[in-house]
Design a protein around this motif. Sequence first.
Motif, PDB file in Angstrom:
ATOM      1  N   MET A  31     -81.146 -45.849  21.420  1.00 38.17           N
ATOM      2  CA  MET A  31     -81.214 -45.562  22.858  1.00 38.17           C
ATOM      3  C   MET A  31     -80.996 -46.823  23.685  1.00 38.17           C
ATOM      4  SD  MET A  31     -84.482 -42.961  23.080  1.00 38.17           S
ATOM      5  CE  MET A  31     -84.298 -41.206  22.772  1.00 38.17           C
TER       6      MET A  31
ATOM      7  N   TYR B 150     -75.326 -46.535  30.124  1.00 37.74           N
ATOM      8  CA  TYR B 150     -75.925 -45.210  30.314  1.00 37.74           C
ATOM      9  C   TYR B 150     -77.302 -45.366  30.964  1.00 37.74           C
ATOM     10  CZ  TYR B 150     -72.206 -43.344  27.389  1.00 37.74           C
ATOM     11  OH  TYR B 150     -70.978 -42.992  26.887  1.00 37.74           O
TER      12      TYR B 150
ATOM     13  N   ILE C  77     -80.885 -41.585  28.602  1.00 36.81           N
ATOM     14  CA  ILE C  77     -80.554 -41.307  27.199  1.00 36.81           C
ATOM     15  C   ILE C  77     -81.562 -40.302  26.676  1.00 36.81           C
ATOM     16  CG2 ILE C  77     -80.299 -42.216  24.874  1.00 36.81           C
ATOM     17  CD1 ILE C  77     -79.912 -44.531  27.859  1.00 36.81           C
ATOM     18  N   GLU C  78     -81.075 -39.096  26.396  1.00 35.93           N
ATOM     19  CA  GLU C  78     -81.932 -37.996  25.980  1.00 35.93           C
ATOM     20  C   GLU C  78     -82.093 -37.988  24.459  1.00 35.93           C
ATOM     21  OE1 GLU C  78     -83.180 -35.587  27.996  1.00 35.93           O
ATOM     22  OE2 GLU C  78     -82.053 -35.791  29.875  1.00 35.93           O
ATOM     23  N   GLY C  79     -83.319 -37.848  23.990  1.00 35.83           N
ATOM     24  CA  GLY C  79     -83.545 -37.610  22.579  1.00 35.83           C
ATOM     25  C   GLY C  79     -83.515 -36.113  22.324  1.00 35.83           C
ATOM     26  N   VAL C  80     -82.566 -35.641  21.522  1.00 32.88           N
ATOM     27  CA  VAL C  80     -82.447 -34.207  21.242  1.00 32.88           C
ATOM     28  C   VAL C  80     -82.806 -33.945  19.784  1.00 32.88           C
ATOM     29  CG1 VAL C  80     -80.745 -33.804  23.035  1.00 32.88           C
ATOM     30  CG2 VAL C  80     -79.972 -34.418  20.761  1.00 32.88           C
TER      31      VAL C  80
ATOM     32  N   ALA D 139     -84.213 -29.971  23.745  1.00 30.44           N
ATOM     33  CA  ALA D 139     -84.744 -31.043  24.592  1.00 30.44           C
ATOM     34  C   ALA D 139     -86.126 -31.482  24.122  1.00 30.44           C
ATOM     35  CB  ALA D 139     -84.809 -30.577  26.045  1.00 30.44           C
TER      36      ALA D 139
ATOM     37  N   LYS E  68     -87.243 -39.877  25.697  1.00 31.03           N
ATOM     38  CA  LYS E  68     -86.121 -40.277  26.536  1.00 31.03           C
ATOM     39  C   LYS E  68     -86.202 -41.758  26.870  1.00 31.03           C
ATOM     40  CE  LYS E  68     -86.405 -35.784  28.878  1.00 31.03           C
ATOM     41  NZ  LYS E  68     -85.252 -35.128  28.285  1.00 31.03           N
TER      42      LYS E  68
ATOM     43  N   SER F 109     -83.405 -34.455  33.448  1.00 36.08           N
ATOM     44  CA  SER F 109     -82.029 -33.947  33.411  1.00 36.08           C
ATOM     45  C   SER F 109     -81.546 -33.606  34.817  1.00 36.08           C
ATOM     46  CB  SER F 109     -81.948 -32.695  32.520  1.00 36.08           C
ATOM     47  OG  SER F 109     -82.327 -32.977  31.195  1.00 36.08           O
TER      48      SER F 109
ATOM     49  N   THR G   5     -75.436 -39.968  31.629  1.00 30.78           N
ATOM     50  CA  THR G   5     -76.311 -39.502  30.562  1.00 30.78           C
ATOM     51  C   THR G   5     -75.637 -39.538  29.197  1.00 30.78           C
ATOM     52  OG1 THR G   5     -77.416 -38.036  32.142  1.00 30.78           O
ATOM     53  CG2 THR G   5     -77.764 -37.575  29.812  1.00 30.78           C
TER      54      THR G   5
ATOM     55  N   SER H 231     -76.877 -38.818  24.749  1.00 29.87           N
ATOM     56  CA  SER H 231     -77.930 -38.215  23.927  1.00 29.87           C
ATOM     57  C   SER H 231     -77.915 -38.811  22.523  1.00 29.87           C
ATOM     58  CB  SER H 231     -77.749 -36.695  23.849  1.00 29.87           C
ATOM     59  OG  SER H 231     -76.520 -36.359  23.236  1.00 29.87           O
TER      60      SER H 231
ATOM     61  N   GLU I 262     -79.534 -37.832  18.623  1.00 27.87           N
ATOM     62  CA  GLU I 262     -80.245 -36.851  17.807  1.00 27.87           C
ATOM     63  C   GLU I 262     -81.331 -37.518  16.971  1.00 27.87           C
ATOM     64  OE1 GLU I 262     -77.284 -34.809  15.491  1.00 27.87           O
ATOM     65  OE2 GLU I 262     -77.159 -33.180  16.957  1.00 27.87           O
TER      66      GLU I 262
END
Length: 312
Positions: A104, A112, A115-118, A151, A155, A180, A186, A188, A190
Motif C-alpha cells: 500500500m 495514489y 489504497i483499498e485493501g480488498v 471491501a 485502507k 470510497s 484510488t 486496490s 488484495e
Amino acid sequence: MLSVILPAYNEEKMIAKAAGTIEQILTDEGIDHEIVFVNDGSKDGTWAEIEHAAASNPSVTGVNFSRNFGKESAMLAGLAAACGDCCAVMDCDLQHPPETLVKMYRLWEQGYEVIEGVKRTRGKESVMHRASAGLFYKIISKAVKIDMSRASDFKLLDRRAVDALLALPERNTFFRALSSWIGFRTASVEFDVQERTEGESKWSTWSLVQYAVKNIVSFSTVPMQFVTVAGMLVFLLAVVLGIQTLIRYFSGHAIAGFTTVILLILIIGSVIMISLGIIGYYIAKIYEEVKGRPRYLISKKIGRGCRDSAEK
C-alpha cells in the motif's frame, strides 16, 4: 511518514504482538512510521498494554476513550491523532496482514491517494454470516454505486483524503463506504484474511446485525424505499381482492368474507408497523445528528503525537 491506526477493544493479548510485528516490517523496509493505538473503552488491560508499548517504543502513540464509542469512532480518532503524510487503518488482531502495508505504501509513493485493501478470501465464516454479509454489501453497493462485496476497513489514505474524511460533519459514519465516496486517485491491493492467533472475536451475530443496520441507515435510504414498495404491493393486492369481490357479488356468489377481512387487516397492519419502525429509526438518527454531540471523548493520550484533541 506513515501512520498506522489500530482500533482496540479488549485486545490486551494482541497489543505487544501487533506493535512488534508492524514495527519490524516497516523498519526493515525503511519506512518512517508511527503506530497509533485507540483504546475503545476496553474492560481488560488493553490500555495498560498500550502504555507499556508506548514507554518501550517511541513510535507508539496511544489514545484512550472515556468509554466505548464503537469502531467507527475509534478509526476517526486515530486519523485525527495521526501525524503521517499518509495513514493506514487496520485491525489490531492482525487479521489484516501487516505485510500488505508495504504494498500500500509503495502505491502511495506512486501517487495514489486512497489504497483499498480488498479481500481475496474471507477466512473461516459460518454459512449464515457469509450469506448475511453478502446481502449487506449488495445493499451498500447499490447505495454508493461502488462494488463493496470485498471491501474492508483495511485502507491507506493520503493526508488530503484523511482531511476530507475528518471534515465531514455527520456523527453517524461508515468509514468503509465513506473512504470510497470521497473519491481521489484510488488503487486496490488484495489480501487474505488471517486467522486470529490470540483472543476471540468481539463480534457476535447480534452485534454484526446491529452494525449492518446502523451503517445501512447512515449511508443509504434503501430501507425507506421498502415503505413505498410495500405500500404498492398492498395496494395491488387490495385491487385484486376488490375485483374478485365485485365479480362474486354481481354473479350472485358473494361470501361472508370474514377470513378475507382478517387477512387484509393482518397484512396491512404488519406493513404499517414495519414502515413506522423504519421511519422511526431514521428519525432517531436525525435526532442524534441534530444534537451534535461529539463522535468520541478522549480521557488520555500518550506518545509523541503531533495532534491533540479532547473530543471530535
